[in-house]
Design a protein around this motif. Structure first.
Motif, PDB file in Angstrom:
ATOM      1  N   GLU A  68       0.878  -1.032  -0.164  1.00 11.82           N
ATOM      2  CA  GLU A  68      -0.071   0.002   0.060  1.00 11.82           C
ATOM      3  C   GLU A  68       0.790   1.010  -0.161  1.00 11.82           C
ATOM      4  O   GLU A  68       0.444   2.325  -0.419  1.00 11.82           O
ATOM      5  CB  GLU A  68      -0.777   0.179   1.144  1.00 11.82           C
ATOM      6  N   PHE A 113       1.786   2.665  -3.632  1.00 13.06           N
ATOM      7  CA  PHE A 113       0.786   3.324  -4.041  1.00 13.06           C
ATOM      8  C   PHE A 113       0.467   4.627  -3.608  1.00 13.06           C
ATOM      9  O   PHE A 113       0.273   5.668  -4.320  1.00 13.06           O
ATOM     10  CB  PHE A 113      -0.921   2.314  -4.022  1.00 13.06           C
ATOM     11  N   VAL A 161      -6.850  -0.834  -8.733  1.00 16.77           N
ATOM     12  CA  VAL A 161      -6.946  -0.250  -7.372  1.00 16.77           C
ATOM     13  C   VAL A 161      -8.109  -0.795  -6.710  1.00 16.77           C
ATOM     14  O   VAL A 161      -8.326  -1.243  -5.454  1.00 16.77           O
ATOM     15  CB  VAL A 161      -6.903   1.203  -7.293  1.00 16.77           C
ATOM     16  N   GLU A 200      -9.774   2.987  -0.733  1.00 13.90           N
ATOM     17  CA  GLU A 200     -10.145   2.906  -2.276  1.00 13.90           C
ATOM     18  C   GLU A 200     -10.612   4.073  -2.675  1.00 13.90           C
ATOM     19  O   GLU A 200     -10.278   4.462  -4.071  1.00 13.90           O
ATOM     20  CB  GLU A 200     -10.828   1.523  -2.526  1.00 13.90           C
ATOM     21  N   LEU A 222      -7.962   6.873  -3.342  1.00 17.04           N
ATOM     22  CA  LEU A 222      -7.082   6.743  -4.657  1.00 17.04           C
ATOM     23  C   LEU A 222      -7.788   6.768  -5.700  1.00 17.04           C
ATOM     24  O   LEU A 222      -7.182   7.264  -6.723  1.00 17.04           O
ATOM     25  CB  LEU A 222      -6.392   5.304  -4.107  1.00 17.04           C
ATOM     26  N   LYS A 223      -8.751   6.270  -5.945  1.00 19.21           N
ATOM     27  CA  LYS A 223      -9.647   6.402  -7.186  1.00 19.21           C
ATOM     28  C   LYS A 223      -9.956   7.920  -7.367  1.00 19.21           C
ATOM     29  O   LYS A 223      -9.929   8.232  -8.572  1.00 19.21           O
ATOM     30  CB  LYS A 223     -10.787   5.454  -7.207  1.00 19.21           C
TER      31      LYS A 223
END
Length: 489
Positions: free
Chosen positions: A362, A365, A396, A405, A408-409
């Motif tokens: 993680e 990312f 993702v 999630e 990040l998206k």
């Protein structure tokens, strides 16, 4: 080398924006006098916003839960193949199309800019950077506490749509545009007098209030507020609150707050009391520029006497906490030039941190998505589709869940097309039973002088209906009238 679809020199800045990295001065603590008419944070008296109809936080909804054209156009579920122009049928999603077109079919304004912050429009006395006319005395916020506390909505599974991406509206190529512009021949004292007459005597002339508020920039509204107190010795906000109620009152209060204060207040309210409105934290911290975030952090400290990072740490946890702490540093690279070699290396790192191993790294990312510029992330997403034979958004979704999630998206979606991200947020604030009025108000107000024109265009392209049509079906009365006056047809 130049990048397909981009000008050789990178993204041009928005008209009127200062150069990337140019900082604005910010007043020291205690120089945001606050209007006496506003209730303290958490002390408002608005009724709870009705259920928004957002999907719950538990995972992504099935495709069938959304209209066929829903979601971000151009990205099918893993393994699907979109009907992009120039891509042969049957080609697996994520495989590079002939000529390395990558994400070229994603609808996006080519001149979208990500750096530099908002233009510094001096308010009376200089907010930010000086004394505001008698508006925000210490630590009290002008907003209701009873705001919908649903968790951030799951992002929909992408579905392929048939759109002509080669015929973007002309406005999409001329920099972002707001629907509200400063009024010509502006006279703060005349507007203050009109508002005074609208509220005097029995009843209220709401149309007169709408005509003034929806056709003045935020800077001009601050000047009207100062002129009103000078002329009548009364606080305009307090008078408006006594004449209005419900969603109309909430919308008026938002319009009369300076933008930085509104974001800082929204973050404070999202973390105050029981529960946390994670979707508000994501929407603000993952989409603002460095300059905007730094000013929000300072305003949060000076107005509420609290440290934003500490509040985030106490209200969130795990990888989601780390992502938001990274965001509130305001240190993202804002160089608009793209390093294609770095994009390839980052794509390989992301693949090895996720799809290419058992489990997920993680921190890899977090590091890449929190530090790279938005144009650089867009290039990384294209390189990733060649490395992993699937798009990064799908990866993702496979590697993360819940709020991290969604965060990040959101970053990746803003890298691809920021107006489309806000268009989708608006759509799901009104879709289904009930309306998430707080989200509707927040996005319409905060984007009204930035890119609401592009958001409207993306809304129509993604959902085959106009934003104003959906507002008409989901709202009523003066609240509807004011929203439509801001959004336009």
């Amino acid at each position: 080398m130049s990048y397909p679809g981009y000008p050789p020199t990178g993204y041009p800045p928005f008209p009127g924006y200062p150069p990337a990295g140019q900082e604005s001065t910010f007043p020291p603590p205690g120089q945001y006098p606050y209007p006496t008419g506003f209730p303290p944070v958490g002390g408002g008296a608005y009724p709870p916003a009705p259920s928004s109809g957002y999907p719950g936080a538990g995972g992504y909804p099935a495709t069938a839960g959304y209209p066929t054209p829903g979601g971000y156009p151009g990205a099918p579920p893993p393994g699907g193949a979109p009907s992009y122009p120039g891509v042969p049928p049957g080609q697996g999603f994520g495989a590079p199309p002939p000529g390395g077109a990558g994400f070229s079919s994603y609808p996006q304004p080519p001149s979208q800019s990500y750096g530099g912050g908002l233009p510094q429009v001096p308010l009376p006395g200089g907010f930010p950077g000086g004394q505001m006319p008698s508006q925000y005395p210490g630590g009290q916020g002008p907003y209701p506490s009873q705001i919908n506390t649903e968790s951030f909505p799951s992002y929909p599974v992408f579905s392929p749509v048939s759109l002509d991406y080669n015929t973007e509206p002309a406005a999409m190529t001329q920099g972002a545009q707001g629907t509200i512009r400063p009024a010509a021949n502006f006279d703060a004292m005349r507007d203050a007098e009109i508002l005074r007459k609208a509220m005097k005597g029995f009843g209220t002339d709401e149309q007169a209030i709408v005509n003034i508020v929806a056709n003045r920039s935020n800077d001009q509204r601050q000047k009207i507020k100062a002129a009103f107190k000078t002329m009548y010795g009364k606080d305009l906000i307090k008078d408006l609150k006594s004449e209005l109620s419900g969603n109309m009152e909430e919308l008026i209060l938002a319009l009369f707050m300076p933008p930085t204060y509104y974001d800082a207040w929204s973050l404070r309210n999202a973390m105050k009391g029981a529960g946390t409105q994670e979707r508000v934290l994501i929407e603000i911290l993952c989409t603002r520029t460095n300059q905007e975030i730094r000013e929000i952090v300072r305003c949060y400290q000076s107005e509420f006497g609290r440290d934003l990072e500490k509040d985030i740490r106490s209200d969130t946890s795990g990888h989601f906490e780390r992502l938001l702490v990274s965001m509130c540093q305001g240190n993202r690279d804002e160089n608009q030039n793209v390093n294609h070699q770095l994009a390839q290396e980052d794509a390989q790192r992301l693949y090895q941190a996720g799809e290419g191993r058992l489990g997920t790294d993680e921190s890899c990312f977090n590091m890449i998505l929190a530090t790279r510029s938005f144009p650089q992330l867009k290039a990384t997403m294209e390189a990733y589709s060649r490395v992993a034979n699937r798009d990064l958004l799908s990866s993702v979704a496979r590697e993360f869940s819940g709020n991290v999630e969604s965060g990040l998206k959101t970053i990746l979606q803003c890298a691809l097309n920021r107006p489309a991200f806000f268009a989708e947020r608006l759509y799901y604030s009104m879709k289904g039973a009930g309306t998430d009025d707080s989200t509707l108000v927040r996005i319409v107000v905060t984007r009204s002088e930035i890119d609401l024109v592009q958001i409207k265009q993306m809304f129509k392209q993604m959902y085959q209906k106009t934003l104003s049509t959906m507002i008409v079906s989901d709202t009523s009365g003066d609240y509807r009238r004011l929203l439509l006056a801001i959004v336009g047809q």
